[in-house]
Design an enzyme around this catalytic site. Sequence first.
Site, PDB file in Angstrom:
ATOM      1  N   ASP A  65      15.195  18.743  14.848  1.00  0.00           N
ATOM      2  CA  ASP A  65      15.879  18.825  13.562  1.00  0.00           C
ATOM      3  C   ASP A  65      14.985  19.565  12.559  1.00  0.00           C
ATOM      4  O   ASP A  65      13.889  19.096  12.242  1.00  0.00           O
ATOM      5  CB  ASP A  65      16.156  17.392  13.104  1.00  0.00           C
ATOM      6  CG  ASP A  65      16.838  17.309  11.757  1.00  0.00           C
ATOM      7  OD1 ASP A  65      17.038  18.349  11.105  1.00  0.00           O
ATOM      8  OD2 ASP A  65      17.159  16.181  11.351  1.00  0.00           O
ATOM      9  N   ASN A  89      25.836  30.238   3.745  1.00  0.00           N
ATOM     10  CA  ASN A  89      26.909  31.228   3.587  1.00  0.00           C
ATOM     11  C   ASN A  89      26.722  31.877   2.213  1.00  0.00           C
ATOM     12  O   ASN A  89      25.902  31.406   1.424  1.00  0.00           O
ATOM     13  CB  ASN A  89      28.283  30.562   3.757  1.00  0.00           C
ATOM     14  CG  ASN A  89      28.514  29.500   2.696  1.00  0.00           C
ATOM     15  OD1 ASN A  89      28.560  29.802   1.499  1.00  0.00           O
ATOM     16  ND2 ASN A  89      28.607  28.244   3.118  1.00  0.00           N
ATOM     17  N   GLY A 108      27.078  22.000   9.670  1.00  0.00           N
ATOM     18  CA  GLY A 108      25.968  22.403  10.536  1.00  0.00           C
ATOM     19  C   GLY A 108      24.605  22.157   9.913  1.00  0.00           C
ATOM     20  O   GLY A 108      24.359  21.142   9.251  1.00  0.00           O
ATOM     21  N   VAL A 109      23.715  23.104  10.129  1.00  0.00           N
ATOM     22  CA  VAL A 109      22.340  22.944   9.653  1.00  0.00           C
ATOM     23  C   VAL A 109      22.298  22.968   8.113  1.00  0.00           C
ATOM     24  O   VAL A 109      21.463  22.281   7.499  1.00  0.00           O
ATOM     25  CB  VAL A 109      21.420  23.999  10.308  1.00  0.00           C
ATOM     26  CG1 VAL A 109      21.655  25.389   9.786  1.00  0.00           C
ATOM     27  CG2 VAL A 109      19.963  23.620  10.159  1.00  0.00           C
ATOM     28  N   ASP A 110      23.197  23.713   7.505  1.00  0.00           N
ATOM     29  CA  ASP A 110      23.291  23.771   6.037  1.00  0.00           C
ATOM     30  C   ASP A 110      23.559  22.369   5.477  1.00  0.00           C
ATOM     31  O   ASP A 110      22.869  21.899   4.549  1.00  0.00           O
ATOM     32  CB  ASP A 110      24.441  24.738   5.683  1.00  0.00           C
ATOM     33  CG  ASP A 110      24.450  25.171   4.227  1.00  0.00           C
ATOM     34  OD1 ASP A 110      23.542  24.772   3.472  1.00  0.00           O
ATOM     35  OD2 ASP A 110      25.379  25.910   3.843  1.00  0.00           O
ATOM     36  N   SER A 127      23.421  31.888  12.672  1.00  0.00           N
ATOM     37  CA  SER A 127      24.726  32.417  13.129  1.00  0.00           C
ATOM     38  C   SER A 127      25.187  31.905  14.494  1.00  0.00           C
ATOM     39  O   SER A 127      26.260  32.313  14.957  1.00  0.00           O
ATOM     40  CB  SER A 127      24.755  33.960  13.149  1.00  0.00           C
ATOM     41  OG  SER A 127      24.849  34.472  11.842  1.00  0.00           O
ATOM     42  N   VAL A 159      28.964  27.837  13.888  1.00  0.00           N
ATOM     43  CA  VAL A 159      30.338  28.245  13.536  1.00  0.00           C
ATOM     44  C   VAL A 159      30.468  29.758  13.354  1.00  0.00           C
ATOM     45  O   VAL A 159      31.571  30.289  13.493  1.00  0.00           O
ATOM     46  CB  VAL A 159      30.885  27.536  12.272  1.00  0.00           C
ATOM     47  CG1 VAL A 159      31.074  26.061  12.502  1.00  0.00           C
ATOM     48  CG2 VAL A 159      30.030  27.771  11.055  1.00  0.00           C
ATOM     49  N   TYR A 160      29.393  30.470  13.107  1.00  0.00           N
ATOM     50  CA  TYR A 160      29.483  31.918  12.952  1.00  0.00           C
ATOM     51  C   TYR A 160      29.564  32.665  14.293  1.00  0.00           C
ATOM     52  O   TYR A 160      29.743  33.887  14.320  1.00  0.00           O
ATOM     53  CB  TYR A 160      28.328  32.452  12.109  1.00  0.00           C
ATOM     54  CG  TYR A 160      28.533  32.326  10.598  1.00  0.00           C
ATOM     55  CD1 TYR A 160      29.659  31.682  10.067  1.00  0.00           C
ATOM     56  CD2 TYR A 160      27.625  32.855   9.690  1.00  0.00           C
ATOM     57  CE1 TYR A 160      29.853  31.572   8.693  1.00  0.00           C
ATOM     58  CE2 TYR A 160      27.815  32.756   8.315  1.00  0.00           C
ATOM     59  CZ  TYR A 160      28.935  32.114   7.819  1.00  0.00           C
ATOM     60  OH  TYR A 160      29.127  32.018   6.460  1.00  0.00           O
TER      61      TYR A 160
HETATM   62  N1  AR6 Z   1      18.273  21.417  12.784  1.00  0.00           N
HETATM   63  C1  AR6 Z   1      18.236  22.556  13.527  1.00  0.00           C
HETATM   64  N2  AR6 Z   1      19.350  23.186  13.965  1.00  0.00           N
HETATM   65  C2  AR6 Z   1      20.540  22.647  13.659  1.00  0.00           C
HETATM   66  C3  AR6 Z   1      20.678  21.470  12.868  1.00  0.00           C
HETATM   67  C4  AR6 Z   1      19.472  20.847  12.429  1.00  0.00           C
HETATM   68  N3  AR6 Z   1      19.483  19.731  11.699  1.00  0.00           N
HETATM   69  N4  AR6 Z   1      22.007  21.198  12.725  1.00  0.00           N
HETATM   70  C5  AR6 Z   1      22.690  22.158  13.401  1.00  0.00           C
HETATM   71  N5  AR6 Z   1      21.811  23.027  13.961  1.00  0.00           N
HETATM   72  P1  AR6 Z   1      25.472  26.502  12.036  1.00  0.00           P
HETATM   73  P2  AR6 Z   1      25.904  29.367  11.391  1.00  0.00           P
HETATM   74  C6  AR6 Z   1      22.075  24.240  14.769  1.00  0.00           C
HETATM   75  O1  AR6 Z   1      26.914  26.349  12.332  1.00  0.00           O
HETATM   76  O2  AR6 Z   1      26.486  29.615  12.730  1.00  0.00           O
HETATM   77  C7  AR6 Z   1      27.679  26.287   7.578  1.00  0.00           C
HETATM   78  O3  AR6 Z   1      28.847  25.616   7.231  1.00  0.00           O
HETATM   79  C8  AR6 Z   1      23.434  24.410  15.396  1.00  0.00           C
HETATM   80  O4  AR6 Z   1      23.540  23.601  16.574  1.00  0.00           O
HETATM   81  O5  AR6 Z   1      24.797  25.468  11.202  1.00  0.00           O
HETATM   82  O6  AR6 Z   1      24.895  30.341  10.841  1.00  0.00           O
HETATM   83  C9  AR6 Z   1      27.200  27.263   6.520  1.00  0.00           C
HETATM   84  O7  AR6 Z   1      27.512  26.818   5.209  1.00  0.00           O
HETATM   85  C10 AR6 Z   1      23.429  25.903  15.715  1.00  0.00           C
HETATM   86  O8  AR6 Z   1      22.725  26.162  16.925  1.00  0.00           O
HETATM   87  O9  AR6 Z   1      25.180  27.924  11.246  1.00  0.00           O
HETATM   88  C11 AR6 Z   1      27.963  28.510   6.854  1.00  0.00           C
HETATM   89  O10 AR6 Z   1      29.262  28.502   6.293  1.00  0.00           O
HETATM   90  C12 AR6 Z   1      22.609  26.503  14.569  1.00  0.00           C
HETATM   91  O11 AR6 Z   1      21.965  25.379  13.935  1.00  0.00           O
HETATM   92  C13 AR6 Z   1      28.044  28.478   8.355  1.00  0.00           C
HETATM   93  O12 AR6 Z   1      27.937  27.092   8.723  1.00  0.00           O
HETATM   94  C14 AR6 Z   1      23.424  27.249  13.524  1.00  0.00           C
HETATM   95  O13 AR6 Z   1      24.713  26.683  13.419  1.00  0.00           O
HETATM   96  C15 AR6 Z   1      26.900  29.209   9.000  1.00  0.00           C
HETATM   97  O14 AR6 Z   1      27.104  29.262  10.385  1.00  0.00           O
END
Ligand code: AR6
Length: 170
Positions: free
Chosen positions: A9, A23, A31-33, A120, A123-124
Amino acid sequence: MSIKIIQGDITTAAVDAIVNAANPTMLGGGGVDGAIHRAAGPELLAACREVPVINGARCPFGEARITTAGKLPAKFVIHTAGPIYSQSDEPDKVLASSYRYSMRLALENGCRSIAFPAISCGVYGYPLQEAAKIAVSVCLEDEFKHLDKTFYLFSEEVANVWLRELKRSI
Ligand code: AR6
């Protein structure tokens, strides 16, 4: 220069700056955000709101912005908007730019260590193998040799793709 890969994490990373896969609005998301905003507390959202909106975006795709980090162990959060894979004309260039822009901001702000998620790759929709190749190759660029870089990858699958790519590249 060092590049490490940890399955875990990113909110727990004790580094100078953690990168948020945000975003362009920089007002939070899933997600991570979402995880970063929850762990940092409301101070982070307040700091994001201070970032000026230009042409409807605080952070255009492929760029990055730096804020304080609220309750996180890191000193800074660097927010970048990676490409939405299916909607970008040149997703490879935009993803490379997200990593590059983030590391430049870190260096400009005196950081020696930085942690990245797989920008990315949630969800991206960026294909993991292609994303890993770009992430690792930008981190190996000479410009960033004085930064300690750690990838915090949430799942074993993603961590394994990154590990394979790192082994191939060095
Ligand atoms: N620590 C590390 N990695 C993580 C964590 C964490 N706590 N939580 C999720 N991941 P994503 P994107 C991973 O969807 O594709 C948001 O709504 C996850 O499993 O978070 O860049 C933003 O506001 C995946 O492998 O980011 C944007 O609208 C990776 O982080 C949109 O999502 C990225 O997944 C950005 O989408």
